[in-house]
Write an enzyme that holds these catalytic residues in place. Sequence first.
Site, PDB file in Angstrom:
ATOM      1  N   ARG A   1       0.821  -1.221   0.000  1.00  0.00           N
ATOM      2  CA  ARG A   1       0.000   0.000   0.000  1.00  0.00           C
ATOM      3  C   ARG A   1       0.848   1.261   0.000  1.00  0.00           C
ATOM      4  O   ARG A   1       0.493   2.242  -0.635  1.00  0.00           O
ATOM      5  CB  ARG A   1      -0.925   0.000   1.212  1.00  0.00           C
TER       6      ARG A   1
ATOM      7  N   TYR B   1       0.406   4.582  -2.383  1.00  0.00           N
ATOM      8  CA  TYR B   1       0.149   5.933  -1.859  1.00  0.00           C
ATOM      9  C   TYR B   1       1.179   6.936  -2.393  1.00  0.00           C
ATOM     10  O   TYR B   1       0.835   8.064  -2.735  1.00  0.00           O
ATOM     11  CB  TYR B   1       0.153   5.928  -0.325  1.00  0.00           C
TER      12      TYR B   1
ATOM     13  N   TYR C   1     -13.380  10.104   0.033  1.00  0.00           N
ATOM     14  CA  TYR C   1     -14.568   9.863   0.837  1.00  0.00           C
ATOM     15  C   TYR C   1     -14.242  10.120   2.309  1.00  0.00           C
ATOM     16  O   TYR C   1     -13.075  10.101   2.715  1.00  0.00           O
ATOM     17  CB  TYR C   1     -15.139   8.458   0.601  1.00  0.00           C
TER      18      TYR C   1
ATOM     19  N   HIS D   1     -13.481  12.152   5.612  1.00  0.00           N
ATOM     20  CA  HIS D   1     -12.671  13.363   5.847  1.00  0.00           C
ATOM     21  C   HIS D   1     -11.363  13.150   5.086  1.00  0.00           C
ATOM     22  O   HIS D   1     -10.720  12.107   5.265  1.00  0.00           O
ATOM     23  CB  HIS D   1     -12.438  13.473   7.357  1.00  0.00           C
TER      24      HIS D   1
ATOM     25  N   VAL E   1      -8.289  12.162   7.320  1.00  0.00           N
ATOM     26  CA  VAL E   1      -8.416  11.133   8.358  1.00  0.00           C
ATOM     27  C   VAL E   1      -8.140   9.758   7.749  1.00  0.00           C
ATOM     28  O   VAL E   1      -8.854   9.325   6.841  1.00  0.00           O
ATOM     29  CB  VAL E   1      -9.831  11.190   8.992  1.00  0.00           C
TER      30      VAL E   1
ATOM     31  N   ALA F   1     -15.864   8.598   9.077  1.00  0.00           N
ATOM     32  CA  ALA F   1     -16.586   7.422   9.587  1.00  0.00           C
ATOM     33  C   ALA F   1     -16.773   7.530  11.103  1.00  0.00           C
ATOM     34  O   ALA F   1     -17.803   7.119  11.639  1.00  0.00           O
ATOM     35  CB  ALA F   1     -15.810   6.155   9.236  1.00  0.00           C
TER      36      ALA F   1
ATOM     37  N   GLN G   1      -9.875   0.118  10.253  1.00  0.00           N
ATOM     38  CA  GLN G   1      -9.258  -0.797   9.286  1.00  0.00           C
ATOM     39  C   GLN G   1      -9.053  -2.190   9.882  1.00  0.00           C
ATOM     40  O   GLN G   1      -8.068  -2.858   9.586  1.00  0.00           O
ATOM     41  CB  GLN G   1      -7.936  -0.203   8.771  1.00  0.00           C
TER      42      GLN G   1
ATOM     43  N   ALA H   1     -21.119   2.642   8.568  1.00  0.00           N
ATOM     44  CA  ALA H   1     -22.027   3.764   8.307  1.00  0.00           C
ATOM     45  C   ALA H   1     -22.652   3.593   6.927  1.00  0.00           C
ATOM     46  O   ALA H   1     -21.993   3.097   6.003  1.00  0.00           O
ATOM     47  CB  ALA H   1     -21.238   5.071   8.356  1.00  0.00           C
TER      48      ALA H   1
ATOM     49  N   SER I   1     -15.406  -1.872   7.667  1.00  0.00           N
ATOM     50  CA  SER I   1     -15.736  -2.159   9.068  1.00  0.00           C
ATOM     51  C   SER I   1     -14.861  -1.356  10.026  1.00  0.00           C
ATOM     52  O   SER I   1     -13.644  -1.259   9.835  1.00  0.00           O
ATOM     53  CB  SER I   1     -15.515  -3.633   9.395  1.00  0.00           C
TER      54      SER I   1
HETATM   55  N1  SAM Z   1     -11.086   9.003   5.216  1.00  0.00           N
HETATM   56  C1  SAM Z   1     -12.029   8.040   5.752  1.00  0.00           C
HETATM   57  C2  SAM Z   1     -12.889   8.732   6.807  1.00  0.00           C
HETATM   58  O1  SAM Z   1     -12.747   9.957   6.994  1.00  0.00           O
HETATM   59  O2  SAM Z   1     -13.725   8.078   7.422  1.00  0.00           O
HETATM   60  C3  SAM Z   1     -11.298   6.838   6.310  1.00  0.00           C
HETATM   61  C4  SAM Z   1     -10.557   6.051   5.277  1.00  0.00           C
HETATM   62  S1  SAM Z   1      -9.688   4.663   5.922  1.00  0.00           S
HETATM   63  C5  SAM Z   1      -8.543   4.364   4.629  1.00  0.00           C
HETATM   64  C6  SAM Z   1     -10.751   3.293   5.769  1.00  0.00           C
HETATM   65  C7  SAM Z   1     -11.343   2.895   7.119  1.00  0.00           C
HETATM   66  O3  SAM Z   1     -12.321   3.848   7.503  1.00  0.00           O
HETATM   67  C8  SAM Z   1     -12.073   1.565   7.109  1.00  0.00           C
HETATM   68  O4  SAM Z   1     -11.209   0.474   7.268  1.00  0.00           O
HETATM   69  C9  SAM Z   1     -13.000   1.718   8.289  1.00  0.00           C
HETATM   70  O5  SAM Z   1     -12.332   1.533   9.531  1.00  0.00           O
HETATM   71  C10 SAM Z   1     -13.392   3.202   8.165  1.00  0.00           C
HETATM   72  N2  SAM Z   1     -14.585   3.330   7.322  1.00  0.00           N
HETATM   73  C11 SAM Z   1     -14.663   3.637   6.019  1.00  0.00           C
HETATM   74  N3  SAM Z   1     -15.941   3.655   5.602  1.00  0.00           N
HETATM   75  C12 SAM Z   1     -16.683   3.337   6.676  1.00  0.00           C
HETATM   76  C13 SAM Z   1     -18.065   3.168   6.896  1.00  0.00           C
HETATM   77  N4  SAM Z   1     -18.953   3.320   5.924  1.00  0.00           N
HETATM   78  N5  SAM Z   1     -18.469   2.841   8.144  1.00  0.00           N
HETATM   79  C14 SAM Z   1     -17.598   2.667   9.159  1.00  0.00           C
HETATM   80  N6  SAM Z   1     -16.278   2.806   9.009  1.00  0.00           N
HETATM   81  C15 SAM Z   1     -15.825   3.130   7.787  1.00  0.00           C
END
Ligand code: SAM
Length: 259
Positions: free
Chosen positions: A65, A69, A91, A93, A96, A123, A165, A206, A233
């Site tokens: 990964r 990136y 997607y 923030h 984040v 999330a 993650q 979510a 998740s």
């Molecule tokens: N930038 C994203 C944010 O602001 O939520 C986070 C991106 S991060 C690479 C991916 C992780 O965010 C996932 O493994 C999970 O822990 C969380 N995530 C992403 N989509 C989600 C959702 N729909 N519901 C709950 N957690 C979510």
Amino acid sequence: RGRLIAVGTGIRIVGQITTEAIAWIRRADRVFTLISDPVADETIRRLNPGGVESLSTFYEDRKPREITYRQMAGRVMECVREGSITCIASYGHPGVFADPVHEAVRRAREEGFPAQILPAISAEDCLFADLGVDPARSGCQSYDATDFLVHGRMIDPSSCLILWQIGAVGEPLFRADGYPLSLLPILVDRLARIHPLGHVGYLYEAPAHLGAGPMIRAVALGSLTGERFSTSSTLYIPPSRPPRPDPDVVARINSMRGQ
Ligand code: SAM
């Protein structure tokens, strides 16, 4: 002159994207997307017809990964250097759990270009709302699941724990066909040092679309190895015991109250 602006679409673009983010997506010469939701993708393409390029093309099966990136940040910087108003639309923030965004912003600033990350709904913000968790009540520790394992993070069992993650815990390579999660039993062992194995956590997803509800699955920590996870998740673990107040501090606060 080139500049970089990173915006978020929220988890559910309909309702969660800000007017400021929409304005930047419209204004940009090039919009790089970091999103998997087809509704969000289509919405952004309509806002900036002809100017959208997906960064997902850098993902390849079994590619580390961190290489992906770096390549994403490199592609974004090519545009900034050409003098374009360049937008990254991710997607959630955009700052984040978003390595490529931070890397692109770091490189842009290092090369003297203006670069900014706009806040958005992550999330975790959705989790606070859907699970009715107020981090003011018991505090909240929030970690990437792999980071939690690798660095043996100190956890207070009287505080909430959020593990991001978890569906890719211990996995350094992107895998298009799903993650084997061979380190999951080690994660459970680590959690067992903090909470009883019968303590219940919540697997949370979510909703990405209007009208859909959240996925919330209660699971005893000892049963996590039998669970199915997705790349969306997040694991929320509530406190398993009350906090222990410091009597000296409590006495001083009470004396200010006149008690
Ligand atoms: N930038 C994203 C944010 O602001 O939520 C986070 C991106 S991060 C690479 C991916 C992780 O965010 C996932 O493994 C999970 O822990 C969380 N995530 C992403 N989509 C989600 C959702 N729909 N519901 C709950 N957690 C979510």
